[in-house]
Design a protein around this motif. Structure first.
Motif, PDB file in Angstrom:
ATOM      1  N   ASN A 248       6.326 -19.764  26.108  1.00 44.51           N
ATOM      2  CA  ASN A 248       6.163 -18.357  26.450  1.00 44.51           C
ATOM      3  C   ASN A 248       7.053 -17.926  27.594  1.00 44.51           C
ATOM      4  OD1 ASN A 248       3.882 -16.994  24.743  1.00 44.51           O
ATOM      5  ND2 ASN A 248       3.253 -19.108  25.075  1.00 44.51           N
ATOM      6  N   LEU A 249       7.443 -18.854  28.467  1.00 43.34           N
ATOM      7  CA  LEU A 249       8.492 -18.553  29.439  1.00 43.34           C
ATOM      8  C   LEU A 249       9.801 -18.237  28.730  1.00 43.34           C
ATOM      9  CD1 LEU A 249       7.997 -21.234  32.235  1.00 43.34           C
ATOM     10  CD2 LEU A 249       7.724 -18.772  32.487  1.00 43.34           C
ATOM     11  N   TYR A 250      10.175 -19.076  27.755  1.00 46.65           N
ATOM     12  CA  TYR A 250      11.427 -18.862  27.038  1.00 46.65           C
ATOM     13  C   TYR A 250      11.390 -17.555  26.263  1.00 46.65           C
ATOM     14  CZ  TYR A 250      11.800 -23.935  27.829  1.00 46.65           C
ATOM     15  OH  TYR A 250      11.829 -25.187  28.384  1.00 46.65           O
ATOM     16  N   LEU A 251      10.256 -17.277  25.641  1.00 46.52           N
ATOM     17  CA  LEU A 251      10.144 -16.015  24.902  1.00 46.52           C
ATOM     18  C   LEU A 251      10.232 -14.817  25.835  1.00 46.52           C
ATOM     19  CD1 LEU A 251       7.481 -16.452  22.090  1.00 46.52           C
ATOM     20  CD2 LEU A 251       9.831 -15.642  21.874  1.00 46.52           C
ATOM     21  N   GLY A 252       9.582 -14.912  26.987  1.00 47.47           N
ATOM     22  CA  GLY A 252       9.687 -13.824  27.952  1.00 47.47           C
ATOM     23  C   GLY A 252      11.114 -13.601  28.397  1.00 47.47           C
ATOM     24  N   ALA A 340      11.853 -20.706  20.304  1.00 53.71           N
ATOM     25  CA  ALA A 340      11.899 -19.989  21.583  1.00 53.71           C
ATOM     26  C   ALA A 340      13.072 -20.464  22.425  1.00 53.71           C
ATOM     27  CB  ALA A 340      10.585 -20.179  22.338  1.00 53.71           C
ATOM     28  N   HIS A 341      13.331 -21.755  22.410  1.00 51.72           N
ATOM     29  CA  HIS A 341      14.483 -22.351  23.093  1.00 51.72           C
ATOM     30  C   HIS A 341      15.785 -21.690  22.616  1.00 51.72           C
ATOM     31  CE1 HIS A 341      16.870 -26.131  24.264  1.00 51.72           C
ATOM     32  NE2 HIS A 341      17.673 -25.554  23.399  1.00 51.72           N
ATOM     33  N   ARG A 342      15.956 -21.602  21.314  1.00 56.11           N
ATOM     34  CA  ARG A 342      17.181 -21.021  20.760  1.00 56.11           C
ATOM     35  C   ARG A 342      17.298 -19.540  21.096  1.00 56.11           C
ATOM     36  NH1 ARG A 342      16.787 -23.799  14.734  1.00 56.11           N
ATOM     37  NH2 ARG A 342      17.631 -25.858  15.312  1.00 56.11           N
ATOM     38  N   ALA A 343      16.194 -18.816  20.985  1.00 57.14           N
ATOM     39  CA  ALA A 343      16.232 -17.380  21.253  1.00 57.14           C
ATOM     40  C   ALA A 343      16.636 -17.096  22.693  1.00 57.14           C
ATOM     41  CB  ALA A 343      14.869 -16.761  20.949  1.00 57.14           C
TER      42      ALA A 343
END
Length: 405
Positions: A248-252, A340-343
């Protein structure tokens, strides 16, 4: 040199009625406050003492504390929603919020009823902010059995949230048992020195310095898991709680980068001379690339939310959770982690191809999205998540529990 932290009066307890607390609204309000200084603070680094008090004042520190101990009793999906919202504005402070709740999860997963009652109640009464000195890869902190507990000597690195924390979750290696123990200590007691020496090029305000321990007594009553005690399927959920904080950090970060690029293209960007349009947002290539960005973020959001629901279901099973149920959560979390990592990395890097040269100006700070994602995504290799997913897809093998899977 160790960081000198001045003593302050205990904060007043959080008093808003539980039934009236709106976690997403509180997270949005906090994110709005943090956004005003996020670029400047990211550039400066260091300890965001003032902004940590905003987190404390927001009530979000009580989110995961069970209601029977005076907390809000939110599910993990709600906790992660709050982390993601804050991360859009400031991923470093969102990290502190998420890791606070990760430490609290350890009380439920490892602690006994007496420890849970005491430590959760203290957390609510004093609005304690928890930090981490549990890095499982760092075995330099040694625990020596002593009368009434263990004596700790050594150092822990990558101790997120340790600077300015009220309580620390600590892991230490017991050479006699050949295994680690996990306990809880006040962060400001004698013999504990927190160094504010985190100097990575991203996530600069995560307070992730080194923590030194010299002849520190860890009382038996504050040991959550003794050395060599076998971990139940329920206890191994801690790694999944941690991994979903990162997801969720990565998504944020991805969502924040997308919002920043959208705002700039609407308000400050000039269309390329060959585009044939008057506004940058009307350029077909920009629209095409934004469609690609959308397809990076949207599947990651769906999988992250699904993984959060699966974690909640497993969490509710408590001691009845079995290895297969735990493994299915790990698969869902790994799927969300990879996307999420890739995004976060791809959008944080590629947004400049749309916003142009002027957007690289220091006043915008758009580079922070990629820098913060790049530093944090290196904490455990995503290739091992893909390996776990490959094994699962080939023969149904579930990921083996480790501190990272």
């Amino acid at each position: 040199m160790p960081l000198a932290i001045s003593k302050v009066s205990p904060p007043a307890p959080f008093e808003e009625p539980i039934e009236d607390f709106d976690a997403p609204a509180a997270a949005e309000a906090l994110a709005g406050r943090l956004a005003a200084s996020a670029v400047e603070r990211d550039r400066a680094g260091g300890h965001a003492a003032h902004e940590r008090e905003w987190i404390r004042d927001s009530g979000l520190l009580a989110l995961s504390v069970p209601r029977e101990y005076g907390g809000i009793g939110a599910d993990w999906s709600t906790v992660y929603q709050a982390v993601r919202i804050v991360a859009r504005a400031d991923s470093a402070l969102a990290h502190l919020l998420g890791f606070h709740h990760l430490q609290l999860a350890g009380l439920t997963l490892y602690g006994n009823a007496r420890q849970q009652r005491r430590l959760y109640a203290e957390t609510i009464a004093a609005r304690h902010f928890w930090g981490n000195a549990l890095n499982p890869l760092d075995k330099r902190l040694i625990a020596t059995p002593s009368a009434g507990g263990w004596v700790l000597n050594g150092v822990k690195s990558f101790a997120s949230g340790s600077v300015g924390a009220d309580r620390l979750t600590v892991s230490a290696w017991d050479p006699l048992a050949g295994a680690p123990l996990i306990g809880v200590l006040p962060a400001r007691q004698a013999g504990i020195e927190v160094q504010a020496d985190w100097d990575a090029f991203g996530q600069r305000q995560t307070d992730s310095g080194n923590v030194h321990f010299k002849d520190v007594l860890l009382p038996e009553e504050d040991v959550l898991r003794a050395p060599g005690k076998p971990a139940s399927a329920q206890a191994t959920l801690r790694s999944q709680v941690a991994q979903l904080v990162l997801v969720n950090l990565y998504l944020g970060l991805a969502e924040g980068a997308l919002n920043a690029a959208r705002g700039y293209l609407r308000e400050g960007a000039r269309p390329w001379i060959a585009s044939g349009v008057a506004a940058a947002v009307d350029a077909p290539f920009i629209q095409h690339r934004f469609g690609q960005f959308h397809l990076l973020v949207r599947p990651a959001q769906v999988l992250a939310d699904e993984a959060g629901r699966k974690l909640d279901a497993a969490w509710r099973r408590g001691a009845g959770l079995d290895a297969a149920g735990r493994g299915e959560v790990a698969v869902a979390v790994a799927e969300a982690k990879v996307l999420a990592h890739r995004a976060a990395l791809d959008i944080g890097s590629q947004l400049f191809e749309l916003t142009g040269a002027r957007s690289t100006g220091a006043q915008y700070g758009f580079d922070r999205f990629w820098r913060n994602a790049r530093v944090h995504t290196l904490h455990d290799p995503v290739d091992y998540k893909l390996r776990d997913l490959g094994r699962y897809a080939l023969d149904g093998s579930l990921p083996e529990p480790t501190p990272y899977s």
